[in-house]
Design a protein around this motif. Sequence first.
Motif, PDB file in Angstrom:
ATOM      1  N   ILE A 246     -60.387  75.900  49.190  1.00 30.19           N
ATOM      2  CA  ILE A 246     -59.419  74.350  49.710  1.00 30.19           C
ATOM      3  C   ILE A 246     -58.930  73.971  47.913  1.00 30.19           C
ATOM      4  N   TYR A 247     -57.922  73.702  47.944  1.00 29.81           N
ATOM      5  CA  TYR A 247     -56.579  73.406  46.794  1.00 29.81           C
ATOM      6  C   TYR A 247     -56.409  72.627  46.864  1.00 29.81           C
ATOM      7  N   GLU A 248     -56.658  71.064  45.242  1.00 28.92           N
ATOM      8  CA  GLU A 248     -56.708  70.178  45.267  1.00 28.92           C
ATOM      9  C   GLU A 248     -55.726  70.190  44.034  1.00 28.92           C
ATOM     10  N   PRO A 249     -54.266  68.881  43.623  1.00 30.98           N
ATOM     11  CA  PRO A 249     -54.303  68.729  42.877  1.00 30.98           C
ATOM     12  C   PRO A 249     -54.886  68.682  41.887  1.00 30.98           C
ATOM     13  N   SER A 250     -55.006  69.365  40.689  1.00 29.80           N
ATOM     14  CA  SER A 250     -56.134  68.121  39.323  1.00 29.80           C
ATOM     15  C   SER A 250     -55.426  69.409  38.247  1.00 29.80           C
ATOM     16  N   ILE A 251     -55.454  68.041  37.376  1.00 27.08           N
ATOM     17  CA  ILE A 251     -54.872  69.164  35.210  1.00 27.08           C
ATOM     18  C   ILE A 251     -56.292  70.319  35.153  1.00 27.08           C
ATOM     19  N   GLN A 252     -56.824  70.181  35.965  1.00 25.70           N
ATOM     20  CA  GLN A 252     -57.415  71.529  36.325  1.00 25.70           C
ATOM     21  C   GLN A 252     -56.972  72.589  36.791  1.00 25.70           C
ATOM     22  N   LYS A 253     -56.318  73.623  36.608  1.00 21.11           N
ATOM     23  CA  LYS A 253     -55.940  74.158  37.124  1.00 21.11           C
ATOM     24  C   LYS A 253     -56.477  75.908  37.237  1.00 21.11           C
ATOM     25  N   ASP A 254     -57.187  75.966  38.974  1.00 24.29           N
ATOM     26  CA  ASP A 254     -57.954  77.132  38.850  1.00 24.29           C
ATOM     27  C   ASP A 254     -59.275  77.284  38.311  1.00 24.29           C
ATOM     28  N   ALA A 255     -59.139  75.462  38.748  1.00 24.73           N
ATOM     29  CA  ALA A 255     -61.174  75.376  37.848  1.00 24.73           C
ATOM     30  C   ALA A 255     -61.997  75.246  39.630  1.00 24.73           C
ATOM     31  N   LEU A 256     -62.697  75.216  39.515  1.00 22.22           N
ATOM     32  CA  LEU A 256     -63.907  74.694  40.735  1.00 22.22           C
ATOM     33  C   LEU A 256     -64.281  73.834  40.763  1.00 22.22           C
ATOM     34  N   LEU A 257     -63.470  72.703  41.787  1.00 19.86           N
ATOM     35  CA  LEU A 257     -63.759  71.181  41.211  1.00 19.86           C
ATOM     36  C   LEU A 257     -65.233  70.800  42.137  1.00 19.86           C
ATOM     37  N   ARG A 258     -65.623  71.257  43.782  1.00 23.34           N
ATOM     38  CA  ARG A 258     -67.037  70.697  44.308  1.00 23.34           C
ATOM     39  C   ARG A 258     -67.214  71.537  44.849  1.00 23.34           C
ATOM     40  N   ILE A 259     -68.008  71.626  45.058  1.00 15.24           N
ATOM     41  CA  ILE A 259     -69.191  72.733  46.725  1.00 15.24           C
ATOM     42  C   ILE A 259     -69.255  71.548  47.507  1.00 15.24           C
TER      43      ILE A 259
ATOM     44  N   VAL B 220     -65.483  75.744  48.982  1.00 10.59           N
ATOM     45  CA  VAL B 220     -64.845  75.237  47.356  1.00 10.59           C
ATOM     46  C   VAL B 220     -63.959  74.403  47.065  1.00 10.59           C
ATOM     47  N   VAL B 221     -63.793  73.615  46.677  1.00  9.65           N
ATOM     48  CA  VAL B 221     -62.615  72.864  45.826  1.00  9.65           C
ATOM     49  C   VAL B 221     -61.699  73.143  45.229  1.00  9.65           C
ATOM     50  N   VAL B 222     -60.849  73.596  44.881  1.00  8.79           N
ATOM     51  CA  VAL B 222     -60.166  74.797  44.166  1.00  8.79           C
ATOM     52  C   VAL B 222     -59.049  73.432  42.845  1.00  8.79           C
ATOM     53  N   GLY B 223     -58.930  73.274  41.397  1.00 15.39           N
ATOM     54  CA  GLY B 223     -57.811  72.636  41.326  1.00 15.39           C
ATOM     55  C   GLY B 223     -56.015  73.363  41.253  1.00 15.39           C
ATOM     56  N   SER B 224     -55.512  72.614  41.962  1.00 16.05           N
ATOM     57  CA  SER B 224     -54.027  73.651  42.476  1.00 16.05           C
ATOM     58  C   SER B 224     -53.015  73.472  40.606  1.00 16.05           C
ATOM     59  N   GLY B 225     -53.294  72.827  40.031  1.00 15.89           N
ATOM     60  CA  GLY B 225     -52.530  72.707  38.816  1.00 15.89           C
ATOM     61  C   GLY B 225     -52.215  70.743  39.456  1.00 15.89           C
ATOM     62  N   PRO B 226     -51.728  70.439  38.165  1.00 18.27           N
ATOM     63  CA  PRO B 226     -50.477  69.002  37.720  1.00 18.27           C
ATOM     64  C   PRO B 226     -49.600  68.781  38.448  1.00 18.27           C
ATOM     65  N   MET B 227     -49.181  68.312  39.630  1.00 19.11           N
ATOM     66  CA  MET B 227     -47.830  67.910  40.733  1.00 19.11           C
ATOM     67  C   MET B 227     -47.031  67.462  39.159  1.00 19.11           C
TER      68      MET B 227
END
Length: 363
Positions: free
Chosen positions: A139-152, A173-180
């Motif tokens: 699952i990709y979620e907007p985050s400033i941490q692009k391509d980082a694993l945020l949650r399990i 797994v939830v992965v950051g997609s980068g900032p919007m």
Amino acid sequence: MLKSLFNWKVLLNLVIAIGVFAGLIWLTFRWLEHHTNHGQEIPVPNIVNKSIHDAVKILDDTGLEYEVDSANYNPKFRPFQVLQVYPAPGSRVKDGRTVHLTVNPRTWAPIAVPDVINKYSGLAFQRLDQVGLKIGDTIYEPSIQKDALLRILYKGNAVNPGARLPRFSVIDVVVGSGPMRNISIPNVVGLTVKEARAVITKSMFEVGLVEHEDGSKDESDIIYYQDPASGDVRDQGMQIDLWASKKTPAELRAKIEQLNSIYRMKVDTSLPPVRYEEVHNEPSYDAPVVPAPVPRRETPKPEVPKTETPKTQTTTSKPAVTGTEKPKTSTVAPATGHTAKPAASTTTQQPAQKPKAKKVVVE
């Protein structure tokens, strides 16, 4: 000295000591035979591939102790199946000897979830696969941490590092997609510093400088100014600076105007309107332009000195001609009657013209 050594009393004491020592040794071996059941051995029964319940019952009937060890789960065998026995089946052991059993567990042994939060997703996936966890959905979620694993996530619930899950469990797994891009800045003026931090974090921005008017760090101070202003468009992850005070924004109007002069400078970026005109390129048929003739520069006429002629020679001269024609002079020789060449001119030479015949009279 040798005579005293062979005294009968010394020999008697030596014999008694040897007898006591031999008696102690004999009693010791007899006690060991009785305690260890020497000569009483029991064969180890063959309980391999039996269930653990049947194996335990057989060992209890034979008088043998047992110790169960759960090996790694092997799906080729039944759960709770005895895989190995030590000593080997058929071996003879003493009564009460402990037999070690290796049993296939009911399912995979639980494993600890590794700490891969905020790690690069490629390395995190490799680490999860090494410990025996299978990755389901990403699952990709907007985050400033692009391509980082945020949650399990396991069965929809977040799992913290160190939690124990069955081996080969399927996790999401939830992965950051980068900032919007181009996100509106939230309005935090009028909120407390604590509330403003929560709003800014929820909007995927970061809290920058927080300046308190009285120099304290009280989280209950009221925000009276922010930069960038609310409504401005920025990328997620940008910092928002805050100015806080215990006073209300209405009481700090002068301070707000001062900050506006610094952070809200108006720059005229408008350009004059551009007029577009249609231009039709048509072929022109004008006559070629002939350059105007360059006027000829006249040079002053050189003066010709008069020469005396002999009496026998008569010289006639043509009267001066006005205009553009040049005067012509001729000189006749006394004997021959031929005319002389005219004087050279400083201007451009013209082709010589044949002079007309003149009458010469000789007296």
